[in-house]
Design a protein around this motif. Structure first.
Motif, mmCIF file in Angstrom:
data_model
loop_
_atom_site.group_PDB
_atom_site.id
_atom_site.type_symbol
_atom_site.label_atom_id
_atom_site.label_comp_id
_atom_site.label_asym_id
_atom_site.label_seq_id
_atom_site.Cartn_x
_atom_site.Cartn_y
_atom_site.Cartn_z
ATOM 1 N N ALA A 207 10.653 -6.631 -1.265
ATOM 2 C CA ALA A 207 9.495 -7.497 -1.476
ATOM 3 C C ALA A 207 8.591 -6.891 -2.538
ATOM 4 C CB ALA A 207 8.725 -7.674 -0.161
ATOM 5 N N SER A 208 7.563 -7.644 -2.888
ATOM 6 C CA SER A 208 6.560 -7.123 -3.819
ATOM 7 C C SER A 208 5.248 -6.817 -3.113
ATOM 8 C CB SER A 208 6.312 -8.122 -4.955
ATOM 9 O OG SER A 208 5.876 -9.375 -4.436
ATOM 10 N N GLU A 239 0.488 -3.823 -3.337
ATOM 11 C CA GLU A 239 1.388 -4.613 -4.171
ATOM 12 C C GLU A 239 2.204 -3.690 -5.067
ATOM 13 O OE1 GLU A 239 1.198 -8.221 -7.485
ATOM 14 O OE2 GLU A 239 -0.626 -7.185 -6.848
ATOM 15 N N LEU A 240 3.494 -3.939 -5.102
ATOM 16 C CA LEU A 240 4.380 -3.153 -5.968
ATOM 17 C C LEU A 240 4.155 -3.567 -7.412
ATOM 18 C CD1 LEU A 240 6.781 -1.145 -6.175
ATOM 19 C CD2 LEU A 240 8.292 -3.145 -5.996
ATOM 20 N N THR A 241 3.751 -2.625 -8.239
ATOM 21 C CA THR A 241 3.486 -2.931 -9.649
ATOM 22 C C THR A 241 4.519 -2.329 -10.589
ATOM 23 O OG1 THR A 241 1.957 -1.046 -9.727
ATOM 24 C CG2 THR A 241 1.003 -3.209 -9.297
ATOM 25 N N ARG A 242 5.218 -1.297 -10.157
ATOM 26 C CA ARG A 242 6.282 -0.708 -10.974
ATOM 27 C C ARG A 242 7.314 -0.081 -10.054
ATOM 28 N NH1 ARG A 242 3.420 2.276 -14.537
ATOM 29 N NH2 ARG A 242 3.391 4.070 -13.138
ATOM 30 N N PRO A 243 8.577 -0.499 -10.148
ATOM 31 C CA PRO A 243 9.594 0.036 -9.235
ATOM 32 C C PRO A 243 9.938 1.485 -9.556
ATOM 33 C CG PRO A 243 10.606 -1.367 -10.880
ATOM 34 C CD PRO A 243 9.129 -1.495 -11.069
ATOM 35 N N GLU A 244 10.634 2.104 -8.606
ATOM 36 C CA GLU A 244 11.103 3.471 -8.808
ATOM 37 C C GLU A 244 12.096 3.510 -9.979
ATOM 38 O OE1 GLU A 244 14.010 6.094 -6.182
ATOM 39 O OE2 GLU A 244 12.008 5.965 -5.253
ATOM 40 N N GLN A 245 12.023 4.570 -10.778
ATOM 41 C CA GLN A 245 12.874 4.686 -11.956
ATOM 42 C C GLN A 245 13.494 6.068 -12.031
ATOM 43 O OE1 GLN A 245 10.314 3.807 -15.276
ATOM 44 N NE2 GLN A 245 9.964 1.669 -14.660
ATOM 45 N N SER A 246 14.521 6.179 -12.875
ATOM 46 C CA SER A 246 15.124 7.479 -13.175
ATOM 47 C C SER A 246 14.778 7.839 -14.608
ATOM 48 C CB SER A 246 16.645 7.431 -12.998
ATOM 49 O OG SER A 246 16.979 7.241 -11.644
ATOM 50 N N VAL A 256 13.787 11.528 -10.528
ATOM 51 C CA VAL A 256 13.257 10.297 -9.942
ATOM 52 C C VAL A 256 11.771 10.190 -10.233
ATOM 53 C CG1 VAL A 256 12.837 9.045 -7.800
ATOM 54 C CG2 VAL A 256 15.001 10.242 -8.141
ATOM 55 N N VAL A 257 11.356 9.031 -10.707
ATOM 56 C CA VAL A 257 9.938 8.720 -10.897
ATOM 57 C C VAL A 257 9.547 7.731 -9.796
ATOM 58 C CG1 VAL A 257 8.193 7.741 -12.415
ATOM 59 C CG2 VAL A 257 10.100 9.059 -13.368
ATOM 60 N N PRO A 258 8.647 8.089 -8.886
ATOM 61 C CA PRO A 258 8.305 7.212 -7.752
ATOM 62 C C PRO A 258 7.789 5.854 -8.210
ATOM 63 C CG PRO A 258 7.397 9.403 -7.434
ATOM 64 C CD PRO A 258 7.895 9.353 -8.847
ATOM 65 N N ALA A 259 7.910 4.872 -7.325
ATOM 66 C CA ALA A 259 7.356 3.540 -7.572
ATOM 67 C C ALA A 259 5.836 3.606 -7.552
ATOM 68 C CB ALA A 259 7.854 2.565 -6.504
ATOM 69 N N ILE A 263 -3.283 -0.650 -4.266
ATOM 70 C CA ILE A 263 -3.854 -0.959 -2.956
ATOM 71 C C ILE A 263 -4.679 -2.241 -3.066
ATOM 72 C CG2 ILE A 263 -5.309 -0.147 -1.081
ATOM 73 C CD1 ILE A 263 -2.732 1.475 -1.488
ATOM 74 N N LYS A 264 -4.334 -3.232 -2.243
ATOM 75 C CA LYS A 264 -5.018 -4.535 -2.306
ATOM 76 C C LYS A 264 -6.132 -4.668 -1.281
ATOM 77 C CE LYS A 264 -3.719 -7.239 -4.788
ATOM 78 N NZ LYS A 264 -4.050 -7.458 -6.207
#
Length: 392
Positions: A207-208, A239-246, A256-259, A263-264
């Protein structure tokens, strides 16, 4: 869609209501109102002759004008000894109105007593002289679209439970232990507020929008010590604004770069280690006070919050849930355990236990498999974990 009365069909009573339940709001359909077979049977039986005068409250008024802020509980309490016995009130007009769950401010209810029985009629509004017109309002259903707040009165005061409906969630297993978690904050902030960023790890692909919870605590059965579920205090939303990345490294490896989440809303303090769970789909239901169809008994597991005792309008967790037959809208009796005293009236000085005494009423508004939450509608003495409840 919902049915609202208009002036076409005779009515003996229109006294039942909707409890606009929870979550994030939606459009409801009156046809989905839960009405049990037993409630319909009661309604059909009472519809034949009304309610015996002995069932009326001692000071039942001759009439009552429904006003903003009224609830089904309040109005039922005016006319009947037991305010949860709404099917009997509904039954007074069972032949005329098939689904009378909506009543509105401004309607006037008049108590009519004939041959030892009582019925309610819906009267015309007050005339300019301040007296009733004497005519009953002719009603028939008409269909109209309706949102959550359609002006009809609710079963109980919604403000007592609405803030709680997102505050605590019970999980059947300790699934939050494996849920995504907040691992860091900008500039190592200890506490996060609205608009702050948070960094999280875990599977955030579902989800977002997420609810934020503190680590769960087990809810234990007062008698057996068995774990009934895991309560997770609600902290807010993110709210998720940027997903986890490598991110690639110079040596060809990656890190790993955390997501990133924003905070809403914040209900309680949010910080590192708190857990994330997808916001559920919006839901809406209507339900009204009614007694369980079968005998039921259980105990209070805990008082919600930090208190050791609870009083009127506080929330308690019960050690019974849907698999035990509990459902939203059930009304339960609270019992105070009888004290143990020494009989000093003879020389034996025997220890005896006094009878348990009924001293309060619970309204169940949230049900899980093995645990439920209930609002204390009324109570005489402090309520404690371990106190028992039963059908009213």
């Amino acid at each position: 869609m919902s049915a609202r009365p208009t002036q076409n069909t005779p009515l003996n009573l229109l006294l039942a209501a909707s409890l606009a339940a929870f979550s994030f709001g939606a459009v409801a359909q009156t046809s989905s109102l839960p009405i049990s077979g037993q409630q319909r049977a009661t309604a059909d039986r009472v519809a034949q002759a009304g309610v015996p005068l002995s069932e009326l409250a001692a000071d039942a008024p001759d009439s009552h004008t429904v006003k903003a802020g009224d609830t089904l509980w309040d109005i039922s309490k005016l006319f009947l000894k037991s305010p949860w016995r709404w099917p009997e009130l509904w039954g007074m007009n069972r032949d005329q109105i098939s689904n009378p769950h909506l009543i509105y401010p401004g309607q006037v209810l008049v108590l009519v007593k004939i041959d030892g029985r009582a019925r309610l009629q819906l009267a015309q509004a007050l005339s300019s002289s301040g007296t009733f017109s004497g005519d009953t309002v002719k009603l028939s259903p008409r269909v109209r679209s309706s949102g959550v707040d359609d002006g009809s009165i609710s079963a109980i005061a919604l403000n007592l439970i609405e803030p709680f409906l997102n505050d605590a969630v019970v999980f059947d297993s300790d699934e939050l232990a494996k849920a995504p978690r907040i691992v860091a904050t900008p500039e190592s902030r200890v506490l996060l507020t609205r608009g702050d960023l948070a960094y999280a790890r875990g599977d955030l692909s579902q989800a977002s929008d997420y609810r934020v919870f503190r680590s769960t605590r087990p809810l234990l059965d007062p008698s057996t010590g068995e774990i009934l579920g895991y309560e997770a205090p609600y902290l807010g939303t993110a709210e998720l604004t940027r997903p986890e990345q490598s991110s690639p490294l110079p040596d060809g490896k990656s890190e790993v770069v955390p997501a990133t989440l924003t905070i809403k809303t914040v209900r309680q303090e949010i910080g590192v280690g708190d857990r994330l769970s997808p916001v559920p789909q919006r839901s809406f239901s209507r339900y009204v006070p009614h007694a369980p169809a079968q005998p039921i008994a259980g105990q209070i597991v805990s008082i919600y919050g930090e208190g050791l005792n609870a009083g009127q309008n506080q929330i308690v967790a019960l050690n019974r849930g849907s698999r035990d037959g509990l459902e939203r809208g059930h009304v339960l009796a609270l019992w105070q355990q009888g004290r143990r005293v020494v009989d000093r009236t003879d020389g034996l000085r025997e220890t005896i236990k006094l009878p348990d005494e009924r001293h309060g009423v619970l309204f169940v508004f949230q049900v899980y498999a093995r645990v439920s939450y209930a609002l204390i509608i009324s109570v005489k003495d402090p309520v404690r974990a371990g106190d028992r409840f039963s059908q009213p």
